[in-house]
Design a protein around this motif. Structure first.
Motif, PDB file in Angstrom:
ATOM      1  N   ALA A  80       0.863  -1.181   0.000  1.00 12.94           N
ATOM      2  CA  ALA A  80       0.000   0.000   0.000  1.00 12.94           C
ATOM      3  C   ALA A  80       0.901   1.232   0.000  1.00 12.94           C
ATOM      4  N   ARG A  81       0.486   2.284  -0.728  1.00 12.22           N
ATOM      5  CA  ARG A  81       1.299   3.484  -0.803  1.00 12.22           C
ATOM      6  C   ARG A  81       0.575   4.646  -0.113  1.00 12.22           C
ATOM      7  N   ARG A  82       1.370   5.513   0.423  1.00 16.12           N
ATOM      8  CA  ARG A  82       0.795   6.654   1.154  1.00 16.12           C
ATOM      9  C   ARG A  82       0.387   7.753   0.166  1.00 16.12           C
ATOM     10  N   ILE A  83      -0.838   8.221   0.304  1.00 14.56           N
ATOM     11  CA  ILE A  83      -1.360   9.278  -0.556  1.00 14.56           C
ATOM     12  C   ILE A  83      -1.044  10.653   0.012  1.00 14.56           C
ATOM     13  N   GLY A  84      -1.198  10.808   1.325  1.00 14.01           N
ATOM     14  CA  GLY A  84      -0.945  12.118   1.912  1.00 14.01           C
ATOM     15  C   GLY A  84      -0.959  12.078   3.439  1.00 14.01           C
ATOM     16  N   LEU A  85      -0.397  13.131   4.026  1.00 12.42           N
ATOM     17  CA  LEU A  85      -0.367  13.295   5.487  1.00 12.42           C
ATOM     18  C   LEU A  85      -1.300  14.437   5.878  1.00 12.42           C
TER      19      LEU A  85
ATOM     20  N   TYR B 213      -3.843   6.037   2.906  1.00 12.07           N
ATOM     21  CA  TYR B 213      -3.165   5.096   2.019  1.00 12.07           C
ATOM     22  C   TYR B 213      -4.175   4.561   0.980  1.00 12.07           C
ATOM     23  N   ALA B 214      -3.605   4.010  -0.087  1.00 13.01           N
ATOM     24  CA  ALA B 214      -4.388   3.283  -1.096  1.00 13.01           C
ATOM     25  C   ALA B 214      -3.648   2.000  -1.433  1.00 13.01           C
TER      26      ALA B 214
ATOM     27  N   GLN C 260      -2.350  -1.145  -3.953  1.00  8.71           N
ATOM     28  CA  GLN C 260      -1.580  -1.014  -5.196  1.00  8.71           C
ATOM     29  C   GLN C 260      -2.455  -0.936  -6.433  1.00  8.71           C
ATOM     30  N   THR C 261      -3.718  -1.352  -6.318  1.00 10.88           N
ATOM     31  CA  THR C 261      -4.655  -1.236  -7.440  1.00 10.88           C
ATOM     32  C   THR C 261      -5.505   0.015  -7.347  1.00 10.88           C
ATOM     33  N   SER C 262      -5.349   0.795  -6.268  1.00 12.97           N
ATOM     34  CA  SER C 262      -6.146   2.012  -6.033  1.00 12.97           C
ATOM     35  C   SER C 262      -7.639   1.710  -5.959  1.00 12.97           C
ATOM     36  N   THR C 263      -7.960   0.485  -5.500  1.00 11.66           N
ATOM     37  CA  THR C 263      -9.363   0.097  -5.317  1.00 11.66           C
ATOM     38  C   THR C 263      -9.855   0.458  -3.917  1.00 11.66           C
ATOM     39  N   PHE C 264      -8.985   0.272  -2.940  1.00 18.95           N
ATOM     40  CA  PHE C 264      -9.343   0.554  -1.553  1.00 18.95           C
ATOM     41  C   PHE C 264      -8.550   1.763  -1.069  1.00 18.95           C
ATOM     42  N   VAL C 265      -9.173   2.509  -0.158  1.00 11.68           N
ATOM     43  CA  VAL C 265      -8.491   3.639   0.504  1.00 11.68           C
ATOM     44  C   VAL C 265      -8.636   3.462   2.014  1.00 11.68           C
ATOM     45  N   PHE C 266      -7.605   3.906   2.731  1.00 11.72           N
ATOM     46  CA  PHE C 266      -7.566   3.716   4.187  1.00 11.72           C
ATOM     47  C   PHE C 266      -7.035   5.002   4.838  1.00 11.72           C
ATOM     48  N   THR C 267      -7.607   5.360   5.948  1.00 10.12           N
ATOM     49  CA  THR C 267      -7.059   6.437   6.780  1.00 10.12           C
ATOM     50  C   THR C 267      -6.652   5.820   8.111  1.00 10.12           C
ATOM     51  N   ILE C 268      -5.394   6.059   8.464  1.00  8.57           N
ATOM     52  CA  ILE C 268      -4.841   5.532   9.720  1.00  8.57           C
ATOM     53  C   ILE C 268      -4.626   6.725  10.654  1.00  8.57           C
ATOM     54  N   GLY C 269      -5.097   6.592  11.885  1.00  9.61           N
ATOM     55  CA  GLY C 269      -4.916   7.653  12.896  1.00  9.61           C
ATOM     56  C   GLY C 269      -4.194   7.115  14.124  1.00  9.61           C
ATOM     57  N   VAL C 270      -3.250   7.903  14.636  1.00  5.34           N
ATOM     58  CA  VAL C 270      -2.484   7.517  15.835  1.00  5.34           C
ATOM     59  C   VAL C 270      -2.798   8.538  16.919  1.00  5.34           C
ATOM     60  N   ALA C 271      -3.521   8.103  17.958  1.00  6.18           N
ATOM     61  CA  ALA C 271      -3.817   8.958  19.115  1.00  6.18           C
ATOM     62  C   ALA C 271      -2.721   8.765  20.162  1.00  6.18           C
ATOM     63  N   VAL C 272      -2.203   9.858  20.692  1.00  2.33           N
ATOM     64  CA  VAL C 272      -1.077   9.825  21.637  1.00  2.33           C
ATOM     65  C   VAL C 272      -1.591  10.187  23.020  1.00  2.33           C
TER      66      VAL C 272
ATOM     67  N   ALA D   6      -9.413  12.991   2.960  1.00  3.86           N
ATOM     68  CA  ALA D   6      -9.349  12.853   1.497  1.00  3.86           C
ATOM     69  C   ALA D   6      -8.419  13.907   0.927  1.00  3.86           C
ATOM     70  N   PHE D   7      -7.740  13.542  -0.180  1.00  3.10           N
ATOM     71  CA  PHE D   7      -6.828  14.458  -0.854  1.00  3.10           C
ATOM     72  C   PHE D   7      -7.287  14.587  -2.313  1.00  3.10           C
ATOM     73  N   SER D   8      -7.487  15.821  -2.706  1.00  7.56           N
ATOM     74  CA  SER D   8      -7.996  16.069  -4.046  1.00  7.56           C
ATOM     75  C   SER D   8      -7.013  15.584  -5.105  1.00  7.56           C
ATOM     76  N   GLY D   9      -7.575  14.998  -6.195  1.00 12.88           N
ATOM     77  CA  GLY D   9      -6.765  14.513  -7.300  1.00 12.88           C
ATOM     78  C   GLY D   9      -6.130  13.170  -7.050  1.00 12.88           C
ATOM     79  N   THR D  10      -6.508  12.480  -5.989  1.00  3.23           N
ATOM     80  CA  THR D  10      -5.953  11.161  -5.682  1.00  3.23           C
ATOM     81  C   THR D  10      -7.086  10.147  -5.595  1.00  3.23           C
ATOM     82  N   ALA D  11      -6.731   8.904  -5.311  1.00  2.00           N
ATOM     83  CA  ALA D  11      -7.735   7.849  -5.184  1.00  2.00           C
ATOM     84  C   ALA D  11      -8.648   8.070  -3.982  1.00  2.00           C
TER      85      ALA D  11
END
Length: 342
Positions: A182-187, A218-219, A221-233, A259-264
């Motif tokens: 999976a690749r990171r789309i944005g922070l 993240y998305a 490798q096929t850009s079919t699924f998208v995921f948001t991961i959150g780390v609470a401290v 969500a990030f515009s122009g991405t999956a």
């Protein structure tokens, strides 16, 4: 006329016995008057003074009289000290008393200063010994090593770079045990736990002093699924355990997607979340949420498809990789207080 209280008889006797000159010389007279009468033989003409005149003659200045020169000289001889001597002695005694008082105060001052310096020197010596004991190299105890590990893990959220917390690419094992990534789309910008989490979750963490929330999307490798991961401290592991014990078991709430515009992830919003989950490690709670990149909502996907889809296993794999990296023990734990040499 005579004055009251004074007899005139002495004056008459003096006049009667006084000398006579010229024609007043007595004619004849007795032998006694010629030889032993007046004036006395030898030409002395000292009159005999009696009575009041005798007392007048013996005045304060007469020799032998009370208060006269002889008595004054005797009084001068018997005086112990003149007035000037007494004053000088008093001054000397005052100066001596002042000197003694100064010496006494100086001794007291020196004693006090010596005591203070002795106490200060003792404290400095004790501090130096304590500092030497604390700073000298010695082996770490088991409790100190455990504390070192806890501190290292708890500080990673701000000592690590964003690429270490959220790697640009994460590998995972997919269906059929195929190696995928999976690749990171944005922070997302750092935010508070109330802002980045749904209200039922954010309020619980805020009560336990959640410090901050870090998020990345993240998305696959096929850009079919998208995921948001959150780390609470949170502050420490104990506070995290207490907080997670109060979270409701509900896969509909958790971290809010980014969500990030122009991405999956452009169409990924709250309605597109299919499932939500979290897992705790150390002082961190790692949240994950997953959805379809085409914008399908939760209601649009049959529950059977979600159970047999690769969507949720991928979300769990990504969140698990990030959590393990944050919670893993450091590769090298020092054996001594100053490195590995004691």
């Amino acid at each position: 006329m005579s004055k009251p209280g004074r007899s005139q008889e002495p004056d008459r006797r003096l006049e009667a016995s006084g000398p006579r000159t010229g024609g007043d010389r007595p004619q004849g007279g007795s032998q006694a008057s010629r030889t032993g009468g007046w004036p006395p033989q030898g030409g002395s003409r000292v009159p005999r003074v009696t009575g009041v005149r005798a007392r007048r003659a013996v005045g304060p200045g007469a020799v032998g009289s009370p208060g006269g020169p002889a008595e004054s000289s005797r009084r001068t001889r018997v005086r112990a000290w003149p007035a000037a001597g007494r004053d000088r002695l008093a001054i000397e005694r005052a100066e001596l008393a002042t000197l003694e008082e100064g010496i006494r105060l100086r001794v007291i001052f020196l004693i006090l200063m010596g005591t203070i310096l002795a106490i200060a020197a003792t404290n400095v010596l004790a501090g130096a010994v304590g500092l030497f004991r604390e700073t000298r190299a010695r082996p770490l105890t088991a409790a100190e090593q455990a504390r070192y590990i806890q501190d290292d893990i708890a500080g990673r959220w701000h000592t690590w770079s964003a690429d270490l917390i959220f790697p640009t690419e994460l590998q995972y094992v997919g269906l059929g045990r195929a190696q995928q990534y999976a690749r990171r789309i944005g922070l997302a910008p750092e935010t508070s736990c109330r802002s980045g989490l749904d209200a039922p979750v954010g309020s619980v963490l805020a009560e336990h002093d959640c410090r901050t929330l870090l998020r990345a999307t993240y998305a696959d490798q096929t850009s079919t699924f998208v995921f948001t991961i959150g780390v609470a401290v949170l502050e420490n592991e104990e506070r995290r355990i207490t907080a997670t014990g109060q979270l409701a078991i509900d896969d509909r709430v958790g971290v809010r997607p980014v969500a990030f515009s122009g991405t999956a992830s452009e169409l990924f919003g709250a309605a597109q979340r299919q499932r939500n989950s979290w897992l705790g490690i150390g002082p961190y709670i790692v949240f994950s949420t997953a959805g379809y990149a085409d914008g399908r909502t939760r209601q649009a996907i049959p529950s059977e498809e979600i159970l047999h889809s690769e969507l949720w296993p991928t979300a769990q794999a990504i969140a698990g990789r990030i959590a393990r990296a944050l919670g893993d023990e450091p590769s090298a734990v020092p054996q001594c207080t100053q490195g590995n040499v004691c």
